[in-house]
Write a protein that holds these residues in place. Structure first.
Motif, PDB file in Angstrom:
ATOM      1  N   HIS A 162       8.308   4.112  11.249  1.00 44.46           N
ATOM      2  CA  HIS A 162       9.583   4.355  10.574  1.00 44.46           C
ATOM      3  C   HIS A 162       9.965   3.150   9.727  1.00 44.46           C
ATOM      4  CE1 HIS A 162      11.128   1.766  13.777  1.00 44.46           C
ATOM      5  NE2 HIS A 162      12.251   1.649  13.065  1.00 44.46           N
ATOM      6  N   ARG A 163      10.802   3.397   8.728  1.00 51.43           N
ATOM      7  CA  ARG A 163      11.384   2.313   7.955  1.00 51.43           C
ATOM      8  C   ARG A 163      12.773   2.728   7.488  1.00 51.43           C
ATOM      9  NH1 ARG A 163       8.003   2.434   2.199  1.00 51.43           N
ATOM     10  NH2 ARG A 163       8.897   4.408   1.418  1.00 51.43           N
ATOM     11  N   GLN A 164      13.607   1.736   7.287  1.00 48.93           N
ATOM     12  CA  GLN A 164      14.948   1.989   6.765  1.00 48.93           C
ATOM     13  C   GLN A 164      14.952   1.634   5.281  1.00 48.93           C
ATOM     14  OE1 GLN A 164      18.135   0.177   8.955  1.00 48.93           O
ATOM     15  NE2 GLN A 164      19.592   1.681   8.205  1.00 48.93           N
TER      16      GLN A 164
ATOM     17  N   ALA B 187       2.598  12.441   5.908  1.00 49.95           N
ATOM     18  CA  ALA B 187       1.467  11.960   6.699  1.00 49.95           C
ATOM     19  C   ALA B 187       0.841  10.766   6.003  1.00 49.95           C
ATOM     20  CB  ALA B 187       0.427  13.069   6.868  1.00 49.95           C
ATOM     21  N   ALA B 188       0.227   9.892   6.796  1.00 53.18           N
ATOM     22  CA  ALA B 188      -0.513   8.771   6.225  1.00 53.18           C
ATOM     23  C   ALA B 188      -1.721   9.306   5.464  1.00 53.18           C
ATOM     24  CB  ALA B 188      -0.961   7.821   7.331  1.00 53.18           C
ATOM     25  N   LYS B 189      -2.056   8.668   4.343  1.00 53.06           N
ATOM     26  CA  LYS B 189      -3.208   9.076   3.549  1.00 53.06           C
ATOM     27  C   LYS B 189      -4.493   8.831   4.325  1.00 53.06           C
ATOM     28  CE  LYS B 189      -5.378   8.317  -0.975  1.00 53.06           C
ATOM     29  NZ  LYS B 189      -5.322   7.531  -2.236  1.00 53.06           N
ATOM     30  N   PHE B 190      -5.368   9.830   4.298  1.00 49.75           N
ATOM     31  CA  PHE B 190      -6.645   9.773   5.025  1.00 49.75           C
ATOM     32  C   PHE B 190      -7.736   9.233   4.102  1.00 49.75           C
ATOM     33  CE2 PHE B 190     -10.653  12.081   5.926  1.00 49.75           C
ATOM     34  CZ  PHE B 190     -10.908  11.624   7.209  1.00 49.75           C
TER      35      PHE B 190
ATOM     36  N   GLY C 243       6.150  -1.333   4.668  1.00 50.27           N
ATOM     37  CA  GLY C 243       7.423  -1.580   5.328  1.00 50.27           C
ATOM     38  C   GLY C 243       7.715  -0.743   6.550  1.00 50.27           C
ATOM     39  N   PHE C 244       6.751   0.079   6.976  1.00 41.67           N
ATOM     40  CA  PHE C 244       6.952   0.889   8.179  1.00 41.67           C
ATOM     41  C   PHE C 244       6.590   0.083   9.425  1.00 41.67           C
ATOM     42  CE2 PHE C 244       6.675   4.087   4.931  1.00 41.67           C
ATOM     43  CZ  PHE C 244       7.453   5.138   5.380  1.00 41.67           C
TER      44      PHE C 244
ATOM     45  N   GLU D 133      13.082   6.873   7.276  1.00 38.66           N
ATOM     46  CA  GLU D 133      11.904   7.731   7.144  1.00 38.66           C
ATOM     47  C   GLU D 133      11.080   7.604   8.412  1.00 38.66           C
ATOM     48  OE1 GLU D 133       9.650   7.776   3.287  1.00 38.66           O
ATOM     49  OE2 GLU D 133      10.902   6.005   2.921  1.00 38.66           O
ATOM     50  N   VAL D 134      10.507   8.709   8.860  1.00 38.17           N
ATOM     51  CA  VAL D 134       9.649   8.716  10.048  1.00 38.17           C
ATOM     52  C   VAL D 134       8.354   9.448   9.716  1.00 38.17           C
ATOM     53  CG1 VAL D 134       9.363   9.575  12.403  1.00 38.17           C
ATOM     54  CG2 VAL D 134      11.535   8.561  11.710  1.00 38.17           C
ATOM     55  N   ILE D 135       7.221   8.820  10.029  1.00 37.83           N
ATOM     56  CA  ILE D 135       5.912   9.428   9.805  1.00 37.83           C
ATOM     57  C   ILE D 135       5.101   9.357  11.100  1.00 37.83           C
ATOM     58  CG2 ILE D 135       3.750   9.334   8.498  1.00 37.83           C
ATOM     59  CD1 ILE D 135       5.233   8.062   6.210  1.00 37.83           C
ATOM     60  N   PRO D 136       4.755  10.490  11.699  1.00 38.80           N
ATOM     61  CA  PRO D 136       3.861  10.470  12.868  1.00 38.80           C
ATOM     62  C   PRO D 136       2.488   9.930  12.458  1.00 38.80           C
ATOM     63  CG  PRO D 136       4.970  12.589  12.653  1.00 38.80           C
ATOM     64  CD  PRO D 136       5.191  11.859  11.372  1.00 38.80           C
ATOM     65  N   VAL D 137       1.876   9.139  13.335  1.00 33.27           N
ATOM     66  CA  VAL D 137       0.585   8.535  12.988  1.00 33.27           C
ATOM     67  C   VAL D 137      -0.495   8.776  14.039  1.00 33.27           C
ATOM     68  CG1 VAL D 137       1.504   6.748  11.482  1.00 33.27           C
ATOM     69  CG2 VAL D 137       1.375   6.310  13.942  1.00 33.27           C
ATOM     70  N   ASP D 138      -0.183   9.413  15.103  1.00 34.89           N
ATOM     71  CA  ASP D 138      -1.176   9.653  16.148  1.00 34.89           C
ATOM     72  C   ASP D 138      -1.228  11.146  16.423  1.00 34.89           C
ATOM     73  OD1 ASP D 138      -2.614   9.908  18.580  1.00 34.89           O
ATOM     74  OD2 ASP D 138      -2.207   7.810  19.022  1.00 34.89           O
TER      75      ASP D 138
END
Length: 392
Positions: free
Chosen positions: A250-252, A108-111, A132-133, A259-264
């Motif tokens: 996401h980033r390669q 997860a993104a840092k809060f 880089g995402f 890598e995939v990180i949900p943000v919403d």
């Protein structure tokens, strides 16, 4: 009334004070998602602190106005605050307790902070783009590499909900009670858009399929049936609710991995987890992709769910057998067609025609001009459902 920039700056001042950033300077820049976001104004922020690395942030300031909130009870901002302040923290604790390997965790993104004040709702996170995402182009179909990684991430999200329920049952029960499916808001949206979106679909499909689709819609589509898909589940789970490429970063990496990180996390709700899977596939892929990879992606989801459950000390054979999964997929499969009909008009809208709901009402979301991308996608989905034997 304060502008979104002014609202954000007040929160940034608090963050700077709380984190003791000495002599900090901030640069705030508004950004556009090109029609992929409707509920917030977005910003990127750089906090420069002497003799330290810049702090790169991403901020969302809510813009849903009084008209829309009166028609649809909007809990989006409350839900996202809860996700970052409590739920994702709990999920990280569960992963830590079981020593889940870093590469197999939900990330997860840092809060950094939030403002819960009505009409000033704001959340500030780390800026993943600075690392880089990026988001996937919503007008392009997903490919296998990206799709497989996104589904893997979704499976981890669902597995953490199951682990939460198994390991903290009373606490999880309270969470479910507070995160019930927003049936009233969903029903208002579907009722308002039912006729219009059905007409969009019939008008867009090929002549050979118009009558078939029209007959299917008349006999099989209703608000009640749509709601049932979201509520049906042998195990109530915390679902994402809007799991699509525009809500994933996401980033390669250099080694070729993704890598995939949900943000919403504005739409988390209890319900049927396979709706998230159908939603991702039918809002993010075209017919060509699904012909080659649909069932592979469905199988990949189940394998990754089992793997994530085992990582947290749970036995998939006791939690969710393959036979149960197969039955659920069969039951939930028709939802993909309805997801395409009701959500693709908004998801594929061209930037210049994207709705603005700051001062608008529910009609702002329903009265839109569909794009050529929509016609291509919905034709492909109808072809799929004829091939599946669901549209006859």
């Amino acid at each position: 009334m304060s502008t979104p920039e002014e609202i954000l700056q007040k929160l940034l001042d608090d963050i700077i004070k709380e984190r003791n950033y000495k002599d900090a300077k901030t640069i705030v820049k508004p950004i556009s998602t090109g029609g992929a976001n409707y509920t917030s104004v977005l910003f990127i922020v750089t906090i420069s602190v002497p003799d330290n690395e810049d702090v790169e942030l991403f901020a969302k300031v809510g813009i849903v106005g009084e008209k829309m909130r009166s028609q649809m009870p909007i809990l989006l901002y409350d839900i996202e605050r809860y996700a970052y302040q409590e739920l994702l923290t709990k999920y990280e604790l569960i992963q830590n307790n079981h020593n889940v390997p870093t590469e197999e965790r939900l990330r997860a993104a840092k809060f950094y902070g939030c403002n819960p004040t009505l009409y000033e709702e704001t959340i500030v996170l780390e800026n993943l783009a600075a690392k880089g995402f990026t988001t996937y182009d919503r007008f392009k179909s997903i490919d296998w590499e990206y799709g497989a990684k996104s589904v893997e991430t979704l499976a981890r999200f669902h597995a953490l909900s199951i682990a939460y329920a198994e390991q903290y049952p009373e606490e999880f029960k309270n969470v479910l009670d507070n995160m019930k499916f927003q049936e009233k808001a969903f029903t208002v949206f579907i009722e308002q858009g039912l006729e219009r979106y059905s007409n969009f679909a019939v008008a867009a499909v090929s002549e050979n399929n118009k009558e078939k689709l029209k007959n299917y819609l008349e006999t099989n589509v209703s608000v009640e049936k749509m709601v049932k898909f979201y509520l049906t589940s042998r195990r109530p789970t915390l679902c994402h609710g809007d799991y699509r490429p525009s809500n994933l970063m996401h980033r390669q990496n250099e080694d070729g991995t993704v890598e995939v990180i949900p943000v919403d996390y504005q739409t988390i709700q209890s319900g049927a987890p396979l709706i998230d899977l159908m939603y991702f596939i039918f809002t993010g892929s075209d017919e060509n992709f699904r012909r080659r990879h649909f069932w592979d992606l469905v199988d990949h989801y189940y394998r990754e769910l089992c793997s994530a459950l085992r990582n947290m000390g749970l036995d998939p054979r006791q939690i969710y057998t393959e036979d149960e999964f197969d039955l659920d997929i069969k039951e939930i499969l028709p939802s993909g067609l309805l997801i395409g009909i009701f959500f693709l008009p908004i998801i594929t809208v061209e930037t210049e025609n994207a709705p603005s709901i700051g001062d608008g009402d529910i009609n702002s979301m329903v009265d839109i001009k569909v794009s050529p991308y929509y016609a291509e996608r919905i034709n492909g989905i109808v072809n799929d459902y004829i091939r599946y034997g669901i549209i006859t």
